[in-house]
Scaffold this active site. Structure first.
Site, PDB file in Angstrom:
ATOM      1  N   HIS A  27     -28.803 -22.234  46.785  1.00 46.92           N
ATOM      2  CA  HIS A  27     -29.449 -23.708  46.817  1.00 46.92           C
ATOM      3  C   HIS A  27     -28.756 -24.432  48.176  1.00 46.92           C
ATOM      4  CE1 HIS A  27     -26.089 -24.393  44.055  1.00 46.92           C
ATOM      5  NE2 HIS A  27     -26.362 -25.609  44.195  1.00 46.92           N
TER       6      HIS A  27
ATOM      7  N   HIS B  44     -17.742 -25.154  42.703  1.00 47.38           N
ATOM      8  CA  HIS B  44     -18.719 -26.392  42.964  1.00 47.38           C
ATOM      9  C   HIS B  44     -18.199 -27.296  43.921  1.00 47.38           C
ATOM     10  CE1 HIS B  44     -21.051 -29.919  41.791  1.00 47.38           C
ATOM     11  NE2 HIS B  44     -21.951 -28.883  41.673  1.00 47.38           N
TER      12      HIS B  44
ATOM     13  N   HIS C  61     -32.191 -21.993  41.550  1.00 39.91           N
ATOM     14  CA  HIS C  61     -31.603 -22.945  41.109  1.00 39.91           C
ATOM     15  C   HIS C  61     -32.097 -24.242  40.367  1.00 39.91           C
ATOM     16  CE1 HIS C  61     -27.135 -24.475  40.968  1.00 39.91           C
ATOM     17  NE2 HIS C  61     -27.860 -25.757  40.596  1.00 39.91           N
TER      18      HIS C  61
ATOM     19  N   HIS D  80     -21.797 -24.128  47.887  1.00 38.78           N
ATOM     20  CA  HIS D  80     -20.635 -25.101  47.465  1.00 38.78           C
ATOM     21  C   HIS D  80     -19.502 -24.620  47.957  1.00 38.78           C
ATOM     22  CE1 HIS D  80     -22.651 -28.330  45.164  1.00 38.78           C
ATOM     23  NE2 HIS D  80     -23.518 -27.253  44.434  1.00 38.78           N
TER      24      HIS D  80
ATOM     25  N   GLU E   1     -22.170 -22.302  37.612  1.00 38.94           N
ATOM     26  CA  GLU E   1     -22.203 -23.002  39.009  1.00 38.94           C
ATOM     27  C   GLU E   1     -20.674 -23.416  38.982  1.00 38.94           C
ATOM     28  OE1 GLU E   1     -24.386 -26.204  41.447  1.00 38.94           O
ATOM     29  OE2 GLU E   1     -24.753 -26.214  39.575  1.00 38.94           O
TER      30      GLU E   1
ATOM     31  N   ASP F  22     -32.954 -26.743  43.330  1.00 35.47           N
ATOM     32  CA  ASP F  22     -32.087 -27.763  42.949  1.00 35.47           C
ATOM     33  C   ASP F  22     -32.717 -28.965  42.270  1.00 35.47           C
ATOM     34  OD1 ASP F  22     -29.587 -28.491  42.568  1.00 35.47           O
ATOM     35  OD2 ASP F  22     -29.121 -29.412  44.506  1.00 35.47           O
TER      36      ASP F  22
ATOM     37  N   ASP G  78     -30.939 -27.114  37.104  1.00 36.51           N
ATOM     38  CA  ASP G  78     -30.119 -27.706  36.233  1.00 36.51           C
ATOM     39  C   ASP G  78     -30.475 -28.311  35.329  1.00 36.51           C
ATOM     40  OD1 ASP G  78     -27.213 -27.378  37.227  1.00 36.51           O
ATOM     41  OD2 ASP G  78     -28.169 -28.367  39.305  1.00 36.51           O
TER      42      ASP G  78
END
Length: 433
Positions: free
Chosen positions: A246, A179, A50, A225, A152, A315, A52
């Site tokens: 993650h 999420h 993961h 999540h 995600e 993450d 972003d």
């Protein structure tokens, strides 16, 4: 002046310490099979679950790739040079849009984020976009950094199986079911957004169909999540292994985003994977953390369900703070060094770094192949479950419900006529069909 006896004692002490050090080095070499961390990670370069970076490109640069150099980026924790320093060979790039886009333009925003990931992974020669296990393995042989795309948050598909399938066609190979907001069909671990609340229905009938369609496509189901009840429901329903891309151990840090022991045990039965998150709050339940805190999660999960169930999902770019010594993606060798110090073997670390994820991905593809004769699902979510104000009901307009051009003033006459004309055209189309 030191006596001869003291000199002899000092010499003896030196040689004893030297022999002890040699024995320790030999044991480490036997455990690891590699002379140092760089050699180990060169042999088994990391697959990270993961990152972003695409979100940061949106926030900081409005997705204008022409204005940045991905080889060297400031104000973030990720770039190509640091990927190489950290021995990151495959990165699952998250395609994330805020939960506020649910019921609005989440699908469009998701498409734009997929576009920026595809562009960055095709416009830079160091990267290679991959969509299968074999392509991932081949990218290592070519010295490339492989890019996998993961959505995600299930709100990105707007409760549409055709949208899910189209995202797969664009290269998406994993999706997190939620999420920080519930979807109409799955429940989040967060209660921040008061949307789609249900009692005792954490994975609806349509949610189960989403999981089935992901199994059929060969798309990895990601439970980070999701609420624990949703995770249990998915684990009992999915035909393929799943991942927490993650997340960390709830027993070490009792945060709702982490995974409790009973859920980890079910994950082991599923032959799935938990990819340990490095965010301070999930690691130490405080704003500060260090590498030892992170390693504690690895040790605990290994003891409970085995090293074969563990991966790494840093993450970076999504979380805000990271442990001392793990501030960016170049620092992964420091974590592996700590696990070596704790007597993790070469085989265990090879799994954590790479082989465990490959096993899961391969099994997901095997399930896909077994289901290849199944036709795409045509199940649609009941309209009352989605209750989205932007969701159009596809039926012939009723002219009686349209405003009359006679009731419109001089300024509204033309729009009224246009609406009526549109209604008549649509009516004709529906009659023809």
């Amino acid at each position: 002046m030191p006596s001869w006896k003291s000199e002899k004692h000092a010499s003896h002490s030196f040689w004893m310490q030297f022999i002890e050090a040699l024995v320790v080095f030999s044991l480490c070499a036997k455990i690891c099979g590699c002379s140092d961390v760089d050699e180990l990670m060169s042999t088994y370069p990391l697959i990270d679950g993961h990152n972003d970076l695409a979100l940061q490109l949106r926030i900081r640069h409005n997705n204008y790739l022409s204005q940045v150099d991905l080889r060297n980026l400031s104000k973030v924790s990720t770039d190509i040079s640091r990927f190489k320093a950290g021995h990151v060979q495959t990165q699952m790039f998250a395609v994330y849009v805020l939960c506020g886009a649910q019921q609005k333009d989440a699908v469009r925003l998701t498409l734009e984020q997929i576009d920026v990931v595809r562009r960055m992974c095709t416009e830079y020669q160091e990267f290679e976009l991959v969509t299968s296990v074999q392509e991932l393995k081949d990218s290592k042989d070519k010295g490339k950094i492989a890019c996998l795309i993961s959505i995600e948050g299930g709100h990105s598909i707007d409760s549409s199986l055709p949208a899910l399938r189209m995202f797969y066609q664009l290269g998406v190979r994993s999706m997190g079911l939620t999420h920080s907001c519930n979807t109409p069909w799955a429940e989040s671990s967060s209660t921040f957004y008061p949307v789609y609340k249900r009692e005792n229905n954490s994975l609806t009938s349509f949610g189960k169909v989403v999981v089935e369609e992901m199994n059929r496509l060969g798309m990895i189901v990601d439970l980070s999540h999701t609420s624990w009840n949703t995770s249990f429901a998915v684990l009992s329903h999915s035909k393929a292994p799943v991942i927490f891309s993650h997340s960390s151990s709830y027993s070490i840090c009792n945060h709702s985003r982490n995974v409790p022991d009973n859920l980890l045990l079910e994950l082991k039965k599923n032959q799935g994977l938990i990819m340990v998150n490095l965010h301070n709050t999930f690691v130490s339940c405080r704003d500060e953390a260090n590498i030892s805190h992170v390693a504690d999660h690895f040790d605990y999960i290994k003891k409970l369900i085995g090293a074969e169930s563990i991966g790494i999902g840093g993450d970076y770019e999504g979380a805000t703070s990271f442990p001392h010594g793990l501030e960016d993606v170049s620092k992964y060798p420091a974590l592996i060094q700590e696990l070596l110090r704790r007597n993790w073997t070469e085989n265990e670390l090879a799994g954590v770094l790479r082989h465990n994820f490959l096993r899961v991905f391969e099994q997901v593809e095997r399930v896909r192949d077994k289901l290849s004769s199944n036709l795409p699902s045509e199940v649609q979510i009941p309209f009352e479950e989605a209750h989205n104000p932007c969701r159009l009901v596809l039926r012939r307009p009723d002219p009686k419900s349209l405003p009359s051009d006679q009731s419109s003033g001089a300024e509204g006459g033309l729009p009224g006529l246009l609406i009526l004309a549109t209604a008549l055209v649509l009516s004709r189309i529906f009659l023809i069909e």
